[in-house]
Structures are given as structure tokens and as C-alpha cells.
Enzyme design. Structure first.
Site: not given
Length: 284
Positions: A28, A30
Site C-alpha cells: 500500500d 499512503d
């Protein structure tokens, strides 16, 4: 900490059980590798080291606003080695879904450059004008220029029989000056008005994960998914059958991660306070 949890003997994080080393890693973005324009400490060193060792790294994001080129450029500015071909967005997965399931459809698009470009490159016919006469599907992502007119057009097309496809369900997006409404908030308005649930592409849906696995030519059991959000990242990994690593660099803290995971109905295979802890697991 629950009775079933235990700290790894080397002192980093938490492991539910010993994990075989992955052949690939899905990261992932952010909250995991960066926070807005700020690097999460150790992200550059971790990804650079994995690249030197020939470990396959992919960047899997629910964000539909940016193209893979733009995401890769952002990562490189932070010192993280990345190529556009390593970036998998919900926009790309949405375009692939539309191409396969609605090959001749005219799509009314609520979204930004990343989504529009992905649909264009998948040879999907698109329209963005709310005054358009008709559309076969509504494809909706984050749109920072969202208006009542766009909402009314989406509802009109859905009432006319259009399918509703949403890039991702995230209600909020992290920004430099705080949290902003995300794709899920826009989609909630459409759902409330049209009375229909969308096909959701992004995490925790298996659609994005299956697309990522296909692009990586990987089996779920050979991929670790590394993310900071139990409701999206860890749930997506569980749904896809991938081992998962929860980072305490974004949504969760050392004090609340177990409660957050219980609320999400999932548990990760490992928990790491920082990226140096993940690096320790991968090089142990």
C-alpha cells in the site's frame, strides 16, 4: 495483546505464526510508504534493498486520481525506486473490469486523470458531460470537481439502466491539511439517490487483488500484502488468500491495532511498528 499473539524472538513486531519468505510483496502507499509528501522513515532503504536482492515489489493503491507514471514519479521524488509498470491502481483494475464485462459500453465517468487515462488506454468509450443523452455504465472514482450536476447525471443514467462501478470505497483521503472526502463519500451520495449498490473494484474487494496477482503473475500464498489499514489492506489480503503485514505507520497504533482489526473482522499475519521492523523480518 491476545493470548494467541506473541512477539517475534528477534524483538521486532508481532507474528501470528512463522511465515515463509514471500516471492513478491504488494505495498500500500499512503500511510505505509509515505504520508502525503513525507516519506515514512525507512521506506527508501527498504524498497531499495529489496530491489537489490531481486525481490519483486508492486505498489497497489486504491487511489484512482493519478496515473501509474505519476505515482512512480512521486515515489522516486521520495527516494523510493519505482517504475510505472510496478504501480497497480484501482483505476487500472476498473478499466480492466469494464473492458472484460462491458466491452461495448459507453461509460459516464466521474473521476480524474488517472481514471480517464486508464479507461482510454483500455479502449473504453467514455463521456464526462453531465448533459450526455445516455450511458451504459457509470464509473465513479474520486473527483475533486464533483458537482450536483454530475450527481444528477449519474442517477439519471442508473435509473435508465446503467450499471454502477466504483473504483474504491474509501470515505476519506489523507491530505497535507487533513482528511478530505474520498471516492466512497461521492459514491454514498449516488447510492442514496439511486438506491443501488455499486460493483466496488478497490480494496477490500478481491477484484483489485485478483488484477494485481494477474499482473504480478503470482500465486496468493507467495505474496505478502503490506499496508496500514485493517479495513482495506488487511481485509483485501485475507479475501485474496495472501499473507498480510499490518504497519503501524498510518491508521493504527501499538495501542489500538488489535481493536481496529477486530472492528474490521480480520487479523494480520504480522504487525510491524516501523518499516525497519519489516526489513528485519525479511532479512532474518
Amino acid at each position: 495483546m491476545s493470548d494467541s499473539a506473541h512477539e517475534n524472538s528477534s524483538g521486532f513486531g508481532w507474528l501470528a505464526a512463522p511465515l515463509p519468505l514471500p516471492k513478491s510483496l504488494f505495498f500500500d502507499l499512503d500511510g505505509t510508504l509515505y504520508r502525503g509528501s513525507r516519506l515514512v522513515p525507512g521506506a527508501d532503504r527498504l524498497i531499495s534493498g529489496l530491489a537489490r536482492r531481486g525481490m519483486n515489489c508492486w505498489f497497489v493503491t486504491n487511489n484512482s486520481t493519478r496515473t501509474p507514471q505519476e505515482v512512480a514519479e512521486h515515489l522516486r521524488r521520495l527516494g523510493i525506486p519505482a517504475e510505472p509498470g510496478q504501480v497497480i491502481t484501482s483505476a487500472l483494475a476498473a478499466a480492466d473490469y469494464v473492458r472484460r464485462h462491458h466491452p461495448d459500453a459507453l461509460a459516464y465517468v466521474i473521476g480524474e486523470n488517472g481514471l480517464l487515462r486508464a479507461l482510454e488506454e483500455a479502449a473504453v468509450r467514455t463521456v464526462t458531460d453531465p448533459a450526455a443523452a445516455s450511458a451504459d455504465i457509470v464509473v465513479q472514482g474520486t473527483d475533486r470537481q464533483f458537482t450536483y450536476g454530475k450527481l444528477a447525471a449519474a442517477v439519471r443514467f442508473i435509473f435508465g439502466g446503467a450499471h454502477f462501478i466504483q473504483t474504491n470505497p474509501d470515505l476519506l483521503l489523507p491530505a497535507e491539511d487533513g482528511m478530505k472526502p474520498g471516492s466512497g463519500s461521492i459514491g454514498a451520495a449516488i447510492q442514496a439517490a439511486a438506491g443501488i449498490q455499486p460493483v466496488v473494484i478497490g480494496k477490500p474487494s478481491s477484484i483489485l487483488m485478483n488484477y494485481a496477482l494477474k499482473m504480478a503473475e503470482a500465486k496468493p500464498e507467495d505474496v505478502w500484502f503490506v499496508g496500514d489499514n485493517p479495513h482495506t489492506d488487511i481485509a483485501a489480503a485475507v479475501n485474496a488468500g495472501c499473507p498480510s503485514v499490518l504497519m503501524l505507520t498510518g491508521v493504527c497504533t501499538e495501542q489500538n491495532w488489535e481493536e481496529m482489526c477486530r472492528l474490521a473482522g480480520v487479523m494480520p499475519d504480522a504487525v510491524c511498528p516501523g518499516l525497519h521492523d519489516l526489513e528485519a523480518i525479511l532479512t532474518a
